[in-house]
Motif scaffolding. Structure first.
Motif, PDB file in Angstrom:
ATOM      1  N   GLY A   1      42.115  34.719  33.399  1.00  0.00           N
ATOM      2  CA  GLY A   1      43.399  35.177  32.863  1.00  0.00           C
ATOM      3  C   GLY A   1      44.015  36.308  33.673  1.00  0.00           C
ATOM      4  O   GLY A   1      45.144  36.728  33.395  1.00  0.00           O
ATOM      5  N   VAL A   2      43.294  36.814  34.672  1.00  0.00           N
ATOM      6  CA  VAL A   2      43.833  37.877  35.526  1.00  0.00           C
ATOM      7  C   VAL A   2      44.751  37.249  36.574  1.00  0.00           C
ATOM      8  O   VAL A   2      44.300  36.500  37.442  1.00  0.00           O
ATOM      9  N   LYS A   3      46.028  37.545  36.447  1.00  0.00           N
ATOM     10  CA  LYS A   3      47.005  37.013  37.397  1.00  0.00           C
ATOM     11  C   LYS A   3      47.231  37.961  38.571  1.00  0.00           C
ATOM     12  O   LYS A   3      47.567  37.525  39.666  1.00  0.00           O
ATOM     13  N   ASP A   4      47.081  39.257  38.311  1.00  0.00           N
ATOM     14  CA  ASP A   4      47.163  40.215  39.409  1.00  0.00           C
ATOM     15  C   ASP A   4      46.352  41.462  39.061  1.00  0.00           C
ATOM     16  O   ASP A   4      46.104  41.748  37.879  1.00  0.00           O
ATOM     17  N   LEU A   5      45.912  42.173  40.077  1.00  0.00           N
ATOM     18  CA  LEU A   5      45.110  43.384  39.917  1.00  0.00           C
ATOM     19  C   LEU A   5      45.527  44.387  40.980  1.00  0.00           C
ATOM     20  O   LEU A   5      45.675  44.028  42.153  1.00  0.00           O
ATOM     21  N   SER A   6      45.740  45.626  40.573  1.00  0.00           N
ATOM     22  CA  SER A   6      46.055  46.693  41.538  1.00  0.00           C
ATOM     23  C   SER A   6      45.093  47.850  41.313  1.00  0.00           C
ATOM     24  O   SER A   6      44.806  48.226  40.173  1.00  0.00           O
ATOM     25  N   ILE A   7      44.576  48.386  42.409  1.00  0.00           N
ATOM     26  CA  ILE A   7      43.630  49.494  42.362  1.00  0.00           C
ATOM     27  C   ILE A   7      44.073  50.553  43.363  1.00  0.00           C
ATOM     28  O   ILE A   7      44.330  50.250  44.536  1.00  0.00           O
ATOM     29  N   GLU A   8      44.171  51.799  42.900  1.00  0.00           N
ATOM     30  CA  GLU A   8      44.452  52.933  43.777  1.00  0.00           C
ATOM     31  C   GLU A   8      43.279  53.893  43.698  1.00  0.00           C
ATOM     32  O   GLU A   8      42.776  54.191  42.610  1.00  0.00           O
ATOM     33  N   ALA A   9      42.835  54.370  44.849  1.00  0.00           N
ATOM     34  CA  ALA A   9      41.643  55.217  44.887  1.00  0.00           C
ATOM     35  C   ALA A   9      41.817  56.310  45.930  1.00  0.00           C
ATOM     36  O   ALA A   9      42.646  56.213  46.844  1.00  0.00           O
ATOM     37  N   GLN A  10      41.017  57.353  45.777  1.00  0.00           N
ATOM     38  CA  GLN A  10      41.005  58.463  46.728  1.00  0.00           C
ATOM     39  C   GLN A  10      39.570  58.723  47.159  1.00  0.00           C
ATOM     40  O   GLN A  10      38.638  58.599  46.358  1.00  0.00           O
TER      41      GLN A  10
ATOM     42  N   SER B   1      44.471  48.590  46.874  1.00  0.00           N
ATOM     43  CA  SER B   1      44.190  47.157  46.944  1.00  0.00           C
ATOM     44  C   SER B   1      45.028  46.435  45.909  1.00  0.00           C
ATOM     45  O   SER B   1      45.052  46.826  44.737  1.00  0.00           O
ATOM     46  N   LEU B   2      45.702  45.383  46.338  1.00  0.00           N
ATOM     47  CA  LEU B   2      46.515  44.560  45.454  1.00  0.00           C
ATOM     48  C   LEU B   2      46.070  43.104  45.575  1.00  0.00           C
ATOM     49  O   LEU B   2      45.839  42.609  46.682  1.00  0.00           O
ATOM     50  N   TYR B   3      45.932  42.433  44.440  1.00  0.00           N
ATOM     51  CA  TYR B   3      45.528  41.029  44.419  1.00  0.00           C
ATOM     52  C   TYR B   3      46.492  40.271  43.500  1.00  0.00           C
ATOM     53  O   TYR B   3      46.910  40.787  42.461  1.00  0.00           O
TER      54      TYR B   3
ATOM     55  N   ASN C   1      41.683  46.548  30.635  1.00  0.00           N
ATOM     56  CA  ASN C   1      42.225  45.354  29.980  1.00  0.00           C
ATOM     57  C   ASN C   1      41.162  44.286  29.767  1.00  0.00           C
ATOM     58  O   ASN C   1      41.381  43.092  29.992  1.00  0.00           O
ATOM     59  N   GLY C   2      39.964  44.718  29.356  1.00  0.00           N
ATOM     60  CA  GLY C   2      38.907  43.771  29.048  1.00  0.00           C
ATOM     61  C   GLY C   2      38.048  43.349  30.221  1.00  0.00           C
ATOM     62  O   GLY C   2      37.136  42.525  30.060  1.00  0.00           O
ATOM     63  N   VAL C   3      38.311  43.890  31.408  1.00  0.00           N
ATOM     64  CA  VAL C   3      37.529  43.566  32.604  1.00  0.00           C
ATOM     65  C   VAL C   3      36.846  44.843  33.105  1.00  0.00           C
ATOM     66  O   VAL C   3      37.492  45.890  33.208  1.00  0.00           O
TER      67      VAL C   3
ATOM     68  N   ALA D   1      45.175  48.558  37.277  1.00  0.00           N
ATOM     69  CA  ALA D   1      46.028  47.831  36.333  1.00  0.00           C
ATOM     70  C   ALA D   1      45.861  46.336  36.529  1.00  0.00           C
ATOM     71  O   ALA D   1      45.712  45.854  37.661  1.00  0.00           O
ATOM     72  N   ILE D   2      45.870  45.602  35.414  1.00  0.00           N
ATOM     73  CA  ILE D   2      45.747  44.146  35.430  1.00  0.00           C
ATOM     74  C   ILE D   2      47.008  43.539  34.836  1.00  0.00           C
ATOM     75  O   ILE D   2      47.539  44.032  33.834  1.00  0.00           O
ATOM     76  N   ASN D   3      47.507  42.489  35.476  1.00  0.00           N
ATOM     77  CA  ASN D   3      48.687  41.749  35.018  1.00  0.00           C
ATOM     78  C   ASN D   3      49.896  42.658  34.850  1.00  0.00           C
ATOM     79  O   ASN D   3      50.532  42.724  33.807  1.00  0.00           O
ATOM     80  N   SER D   4      50.196  43.364  35.939  1.00  0.00           N
ATOM     81  CA  SER D   4      51.361  44.256  35.936  1.00  0.00           C
ATOM     82  C   SER D   4      52.564  43.621  36.615  1.00  0.00           C
ATOM     83  O   SER D   4      53.508  44.305  36.982  1.00  0.00           O
TER      84      SER D   4
END
Length: 873
Positions: free
Chosen positions: A678-687, A699-701, A836-838, A861-864
């Motif tokens: 059900g994950v259509k997109d995922l974005s991760i920001e890190a330092q 990272s964006l998927y 979001n459940g993941v 963030a998931i499904n943004s």
């Protein structure tokens, strides 16, 4: 300087990427004890100039140059104009019919050698814009009170002055040069100007013609300045004045000697307070620094004694603060910082003076007292560059990054400002020595607030990769991708090995201090350093210098076997060790017995003097459970897999456990198959932070088949690494340059960066081969199942999944094509959190190029509803 090492570290941080590692089992030893311990090392004996004991000889000499400089800053034209009067003293035994000067501003000319030697693909020393370099109005020789026009020749970044009468031994003369030049906006990260909302910040260096060094080693040292290599300069006294617009603050090397003429009463009182305060005192804040009513110009007068160079900075946008530094012997000096309002956050340049004070006080007490009356940190366009008593650091640096660059650049006041080595030829004698003392300072400052322990074992990948070159090369010859290792990290690790593993702290520290004291304000060669350390420490180290500095000999120590005397454990164990590569080193190992007793055994390097195998008798009374060489990972061993022997290796995996059940366990642990689908997109920001340098990772998927990843270095406002995958298209950039990828490399890039790969391995098993190891291993103190994953396209990795939680705790990439994401790199996944459940790791630790990067996820963030457009950039 710091940014060279940033360029070395910045490649491929996202996936835990590293240089190719040569950690393969070697059945036959490459070690030759005759070569390693050859009795002939020094090419010549000591002499009256440089003694065999590593100290200046009784007839050591060096020439001297005093400078009186008067210039004006034109902020409308961004130009410097004025004159320099050089008093040159010939202390050599030679007659000098000509003199050579360095003309470094000429590197910014379009027709310079530096410009011509930049590759078509570009590099960090490439000029972004061009100037005319030094524009000479007149060059005069003043001798015996008489002035005459000089006969001179300018060749690129050098000028020869041909004398009508040779300068005799013990004689002196003066050169007077009237000149001007345009300040480059970006001067190859050495000098430049930055436009802020309250005005330009000027960081001024290589701003006057400087005498080249004439020494007893080469005579005139005339390697042209191309950008990568730094400087070699004579010592002398400097008296200089800067005339600039009256609203500006000017800071420079040495002491400001006309405070009463350039500071108002409030600023003068605050400076006086700062000289007696351990806490930072604000001299000029945002409420008062931009006084539009101030008109005209003001002249600032500085004096810097026994120095090899001076630099300065000026701006009407400077916030200015300062504090007292406490030095050995009850002496004090002033730490100060100037920076724009944009940099004035509490976790950024507001702490700069604290950092200046902290690192200089440490270096002074640990190695040699700081020698200048003021230490100034300047925020501007230059990412990191050092000059006597003043350094330029990026205005964008914050937190540990600001500490790291500040500590590093001020560490250069010991190497090469105090110990005046030849940077043009031996970058490792300043960058490497400085990087070494930086590590000790980081452990000391504020109880290790910014300290990051680095593993020598993990660093072996970068030390001995396929692009490795010997340290003993000039920096202009070493490849840019390896220069950071050869100039910074490998020599620093060499000193750390000497201190921690070979000599011990007491012997090393005494010898290193003695080297600094002997060669303070003089010009040592590598041979002087080697001799000095050996004599003061009382150790023949030719085997180490030969392997570590002159060659790229690798280290591979192994436990070959464990047997018992007379097959009886009560009589002790025979532990057979091997040295499989060319570099010998002492051996440190832990021996654990059945009862739980743990012994630490230290064997000297001399065990390898008669060959590649050594049998050690351990006086145990019972069976051994394990033997581990280098249990803490301090040694740069290229193949740690053969460092240990265990009576038993792990536990058999439980019956019914298969590769598929481990993959399903992981999928269920992070949310379940339906949730992941059900994950259509995922974005991760890190330092994260690597070697004191801050990095930002994004990272964006997006399903199906869209990936965008980038590593940004805020200090240089640059993208170090980027990947963009969009369907059949796959592209990769390093340091702004696109790396050509072949078809198989593109496929591997997609495979190694896909979203939830375990799900695809379960559902399309024909495209991948997944094997479960028959026994568990231990990672971060928990039992794990080990899966080896091989794809048809040649990618190979090992994943480690917790036997308790099912979560993935580690990935080890085992192979990769040249220029592709990475080989033999480790990523540990820590502290999973629900998004979001993941379940997604909120922290991970990756080894890139042998150096650890600790990363914290700041946003996920998931499904943004990510736009398709972002995956095409």
């Amino acid at each position: 300087m710091t940014l060279r090492k940033i360029y070395s570290l910045a490649s491929l941080l996202l996936c835990g990427m590293a240089q190719p590692c040569l950690a393969q089992n070697t059945p036959v030893s490459r070690y030759d004890h005759h070569e390693a311990f050859s009795p002939l090392f020094y090419p010549s004996n000591g002499n009256e100039y440089r003694s065999a004991g590593g100290q200046p000889g009784p007839k050591y000499w060096q020439n001297a140059a005093d400078y009186k400089i008067t210039v004006a800053l034109d902020t409308l034209q961004h130009r410097i104009s004025g004159s320099v009067l050089i008093t040159y003293k010939n202390n050599s035994p030679d007659h000098l019919p000509f003199l050579w000067l360095q003309m470094d501003q000429n590197v910014y000319r379009e027709d310079s050698r530096g410009t011509a030697t930049v590759a078509a693909t570009g590099d960090r020393f490439a000029n972004r814009t061009f100037t005319k370099g030094f524009e000479l109005k007149s060059v005069d020789v003043v001798s015996n009170g008489k002035s005459s026009a000089a006969k001179y020749l300018v060749d690129d970044t050098r000028m020869q002055v041909r004398l009508s009468d040779a300068l005799k031994p013990g004689g002196n003369l003066q050169l007077k040069i009237d000149y001007s030049y345009t300040i480059p906006e970006y001067g190859t990260d050495r000098t430049g100007r930055l436009n802020t909302r309250h005005g330009w910040i000027y960081e001024i260096a290589q701003w006057y013609p400087r005498m080249a060094v004439y020494d007893d080693v080469l005579g005139w040292n005339n390697i042209p300045y191309l950008g990568a290599s730094e400087f070699y300069l004579e010592y002398g006294n400097f008296d200089y004045t800067i005339t600039a617009p009256a609203n500006m603050v000017v800071v420079g090397s040495g002491a400001l000697v006309n405070e009463a003429q350039v500071l108002n009463s409030t600023e003068a009182a605050r400076i006086a307070k700062a000289r007696n305060s351990d806490a930072t005192v604000m001299i000029r804040d945002t409420t008062e620094f931009h006084n539009a009513a101030v008109k005209g110009n003001r002249t600032w007068h500085f004096v810097c004694k026994e120095s090899r160079d001076v630099a300065w900075a000026a701006s009407g946008a400077f916030i200015w603060d300062a504090a007292r530094m406490n030095l050995p012997g009850g002496k004090t000096a002033l730490a100060q910082s100037v920076y724009p309002a944009e940099s004035a956050a509490p976790n950024a340049w507001r702490r700069s003076t604290e950092f200046v004070k902290g690192c200089i006080e440490h270096y002074s007490s640990q190695w040699y007292p700081y020698t200048y009356p003021v230490a100034t940190n300047v925020a501007g366009i230059v990412g990191g560059m050092e000059y006597p008593g003043i350094v330029f650091c990026s205005a964008k640096s914050t937190k540990g990054g600001l500490w790291g660059v500040t500590s590093h650049e001020f560490g250069h006041n010991w190497f090469p400002m105090i110990v005046g080595s030849n940077e043009r030829k031996y970058a490792w004698m300043d960058e490497g020595f400085n990087t070494f003392i930086n590590g000790i300072a980081a452990a000391s400052f504020n109880k290790g607030e910014f300290n990051t322990e680095q593993s020598g074992q993990r660093a072996a990948a970068s030390m001995f990769g396929s692009n490795a070159e010997a340290i003993m090369n000039t920096p202009d010859v070493i490849g840019l991708r390896y220069n950071g290792v050869a100039a910074y990290f490998k020599p620093a690790m060499g000193l750390k090995l000497l201190r921690d593993q070979i000599l011990g702290h007491e012997r090393f520290d005494y010898a290193f201090r003695e080297y600094i004291k002997r060669w303070a304000f003089k010009h040592p060669t590598p041979w002087d350093f080697f001799r000095s350390i050996e004599n003061a420490a009382g150790e023949d180290l030719a085997w180490f210098w030969r392997g570590w500095f002159f060659n790229i000999w690798k280290l591979d120590q192994a436990v070959k076997s464990v047997t018992y005397v007379g097959s009886d454990p009560a009589k002790g164990a025979i532990i057979t060790l091997q040295n499989l590569e060319q570099l010998p080193m002492p051996v440190v190992m832990t021996v654990r017995t059945e009862s739980g007793r743990v012994d630490t055994v230290r064997l000297p390097v001399e065990i390898w003097q008669r060959g590649a195998t050594w049998a050690y008798h351990h006086p145990s009374k019972e069976k051994l459970v394990s033997v581990i060489i280098d249990p803490k990972g301090d040694m740069p061993d290229i193949n740690p897999s053969n460092n240990s022997w265990k009576a038993e290796t792990g536990k058999p995996v439980p019956a019914g456990t298969t590769a598929a059940t481990v993959l399903k366990g992981y999928v269920n642990a992070i949310g379940g198959s339906e949730k992941l689908k059900g994950v259509k997109d995922l974005s991760i920001e890190a330092q994260g932070e690597t070697q004191g340098t801050e990095v930002e990772l994004k990272s964006l998927y997006k399903v199906p088949g869209k990936i965008w990843q980038a590593v940004t270095i805020p200090a240089i406002n640059g993208v170090a690494y980027k990947v963009a995958v969009n369907g059949d298209s796959a592209r990769m950039w390093q340091m702004g340059r696109e790396i050509p990828l072949g078809p198989s490399e593109k496929i591997m890039l997609k495979e190694k960066n896909q979203l939830f790969p375990e799900l695809s391995w379960l559902e399309t098993p024909d495209n991948v081969k997944v094997e479960l190891a028959p026994q568990t291993e231990t990672v971060n103190d928990e039992d794990v199942y080990v899966l080896t994953i091989a794809t048809a396209n040649g990618s190979l990795q090992k994943n480690y999944y917790s036997a308790k939680t099912g979560l993935k705790v580690r990935t080890l990439l085992l192979s990769g094509q040249e220029g592709s994401p990475a080989s033999n790199a480790v990523t540990d996944y820590l502290e999973y959190r629900n998004v979001n459940g993941v379940q997604i790791p909120s922290r991970f630790r990756t080894t890139a190029g042998g150096f650890d990067t600790n990363v914290k996820v700041v946003k996920a963030a998931i499904n943004s509803n990510l736009s398709d457009d972002v995956f095409t950039k």
